[in-house]
Scaffold this motif. Structure first.
Motif, mmCIF file in Angstrom:
data_model
loop_
_atom_site.group_PDB
_atom_site.id
_atom_site.type_symbol
_atom_site.label_atom_id
_atom_site.label_comp_id
_atom_site.label_asym_id
_atom_site.label_seq_id
_atom_site.Cartn_x
_atom_site.Cartn_y
_atom_site.Cartn_z
ATOM 1 N N GLY A 1 10.038 -1.996 0.249
ATOM 2 C CA GLY A 1 10.095 -3.202 -0.588
ATOM 3 C C GLY A 1 8.816 -4.015 -0.492
ATOM 4 O O GLY A 1 8.325 -4.543 -1.499
ATOM 5 N N SER A 2 8.261 -4.101 0.701
ATOM 6 C CA SER A 2 6.998 -4.828 0.873
ATOM 7 C C SER A 2 5.880 -4.166 0.085
ATOM 8 O O SER A 2 5.070 -4.836 -0.564
ATOM 9 N N TYR A 3 5.829 -2.832 0.152
ATOM 10 C CA TYR A 3 4.843 -2.107 -0.646
ATOM 11 C C TYR A 3 5.024 -2.404 -2.133
ATOM 12 O O TYR A 3 4.059 -2.678 -2.851
ATOM 13 N N THR A 4 6.258 -2.335 -2.595
ATOM 14 C CA THR A 4 6.529 -2.503 -4.020
ATOM 15 C C THR A 4 6.162 -3.905 -4.496
ATOM 16 O O THR A 4 5.467 -4.067 -5.507
ATOM 17 N N VAL A 5 6.629 -4.924 -3.794
ATOM 18 C CA VAL A 5 6.348 -6.302 -4.210
ATOM 19 C C VAL A 5 4.851 -6.584 -4.131
ATOM 20 O O VAL A 5 4.279 -7.199 -5.038
ATOM 21 N N ALA A 6 4.191 -6.115 -3.081
ATOM 22 C CA ALA A 6 2.746 -6.330 -2.966
ATOM 23 C C ALA A 6 2.005 -5.671 -4.119
ATOM 24 O O ALA A 6 1.053 -6.236 -4.665
ATOM 25 N N ARG A 7 2.447 -4.471 -4.499
ATOM 26 C CA ARG A 7 1.779 -3.779 -5.606
ATOM 27 C C ARG A 7 2.030 -4.492 -6.930
ATOM 28 O O ARG A 7 1.111 -4.674 -7.725
ATOM 29 N N VAL A 8 3.259 -4.917 -7.167
ATOM 30 C CA VAL A 8 3.578 -5.632 -8.403
ATOM 31 C C VAL A 8 2.755 -6.920 -8.497
ATOM 32 O O VAL A 8 2.219 -7.250 -9.556
ATOM 33 N N ARG A 9 2.644 -7.624 -7.379
ATOM 34 C CA ARG A 9 1.914 -8.893 -7.366
ATOM 35 C C ARG A 9 0.414 -8.708 -7.170
ATOM 36 O O ARG A 9 -0.343 -9.651 -7.368
ATOM 37 N N GLY A 10 0.007 -7.506 -6.736
ATOM 38 C CA GLY A 10 -1.399 -7.302 -6.403
ATOM 39 C C GLY A 10 -1.820 -8.206 -5.263
ATOM 40 O O GLY A 10 -2.922 -8.742 -5.236
ATOM 41 N N ASP A 11 -0.939 -8.344 -4.288
ATOM 42 C CA ASP A 11 -1.096 -9.365 -3.252
ATOM 43 C C ASP A 11 -1.132 -8.750 -1.854
ATOM 44 O O ASP A 11 -0.096 -8.530 -1.224
ATOM 45 N N ALA A 12 -2.345 -8.492 -1.372
ATOM 46 C CA ALA A 12 -2.524 -7.907 -0.042
ATOM 47 C C ALA A 12 -2.027 -8.847 1.048
ATOM 48 O O ALA A 12 -1.462 -8.403 2.048
ATOM 49 N N ALA A 13 -2.231 -10.148 0.866
ATOM 50 C CA ALA A 13 -1.795 -11.117 1.880
ATOM 51 C C ALA A 13 -0.274 -11.102 2.017
ATOM 52 O O ALA A 13 0.251 -11.223 3.130
ATOM 53 N N PRO B 1 -4.201 -3.593 3.985
ATOM 54 C CA PRO B 1 -3.284 -4.285 3.079
ATOM 55 C C PRO B 1 -3.756 -4.267 1.624
ATOM 56 O O PRO B 1 -2.940 -4.248 0.710
ATOM 57 N N ALA B 2 -5.062 -4.230 1.413
ATOM 58 C CA ALA B 2 -5.575 -4.185 0.031
ATOM 59 C C ALA B 2 -5.149 -2.892 -0.651
ATOM 60 O O ALA B 2 -4.761 -2.894 -1.827
ATOM 61 N N ALA B 3 -5.207 -1.780 0.065
ATOM 62 C CA ALA B 3 -4.758 -0.508 -0.501
ATOM 63 C C ALA B 3 -3.257 -0.539 -0.757
ATOM 64 O O ALA B 3 -2.779 -0.012 -1.769
ATOM 65 N N ALA B 4 -2.502 -1.160 0.137
ATOM 66 C CA ALA B 4 -1.054 -1.277 -0.058
ATOM 67 C C ALA B 4 -0.750 -2.064 -1.330
ATOM 68 O O ALA B 4 0.125 -1.684 -2.110
ATOM 69 N N ALA B 5 -1.492 -3.147 -1.556
ATOM 70 C CA ALA B 5 -1.275 -3.962 -2.752
ATOM 71 C C ALA B 5 -1.751 -3.251 -4.012
ATOM 72 O O ALA B 5 -1.208 -3.460 -5.093
ATOM 73 N N ARG B 6 -2.725 -2.398 -3.865
ATOM 74 C CA ARG B 6 -3.271 -1.690 -5.024
ATOM 75 C C ARG B 6 -2.460 -0.442 -5.380
ATOM 76 O O ARG B 6 -2.206 -0.173 -6.551
#
Length: 175
Positions: free
Chosen positions: A143-155, A81-86
């Motif tokens: 969408g989950s990838y995009t929002v996580a990346r924008v927020r930098g939020d792996a959780a 998930p950290a890579a997904a958020a990054r």
């Protein structure tokens, strides 16, 4: 290739130079220019690496029943998930940037995303679900990838994908 791919995923194609790749890979710039005369050649080689990543995943999932395939797919999504958020989607983020840059390689990157999408479609159709289910699932994952990346939020990514997994498995009666 690994260094170039990570740099592209971190800083984008537009924010990465051959010198950056040289420094990150500890390959002399002259040697890099020997193999990649232009940024475009390097982009195409990175797209080859993306395609290889996808084919490796699909090969690993091949032979599984559609239910097991989807479960393993969700497991893959949840691997890092950290890579997904990054980085966002390992295939879609690069394709999107190349399209935004009007890069000639954009169509090639889109083909990889299309292969990824079709694989999800094949499994959902095999379960007797409509193509719209695959559309919605794929869109929700992206969408989950995009929002996580924008927020930098792996959780956020992890929780979102887990909810998608739970709803999908419930829909297909695998709970």
């Amino acid at each position: 290739m690994a260094a170039a791919l990570e740099l592209y995923r971190t800083f984008g194609v537009g924010g990465t130079t051959l010198k950056n790749v040289s420094d990150a890979s500890e390959v002399p710039l002259g040697n890099l220019y020997y193999y990649f005369k232009t940024r475009s050649q390097l982009v195409l080689a990175v797209l080859d690496e993306c395609e290889h990543e996808l084919q490796t995943l699909l090969k690993r999932l091949s032979g599984l029943s559609p239910v097991a395939w989807l479960d393993a797919y969700f497991e893959w999504l949840l691997t890092d998930p950290a890579a997904a958020a990054r980085f966002g989607c390992p295939f879609g983020a690069l394709a999107l940037e190349l399209r935004a840059l009007s890069d000639p390689a954009a169509d090639r990157a889109a083909e990889t995303v299309e292969t990824y999408f079709r694989a999800v479609c094949v499994q959902t159709v095999a379960l007797g679900l409509p193509l719209t289910f695959a559309d919605d699932l794929f869109t929700a994952v992206q969408g989950s990838y995009t929002v996580a990346r924008v927020r930098g939020d792996a959780a956020f990514f992890q929780a979102s994908i887990q909810r998608l997994r739970d709803r999908t498995m419930q829909t297909i009666g695998a709970v």
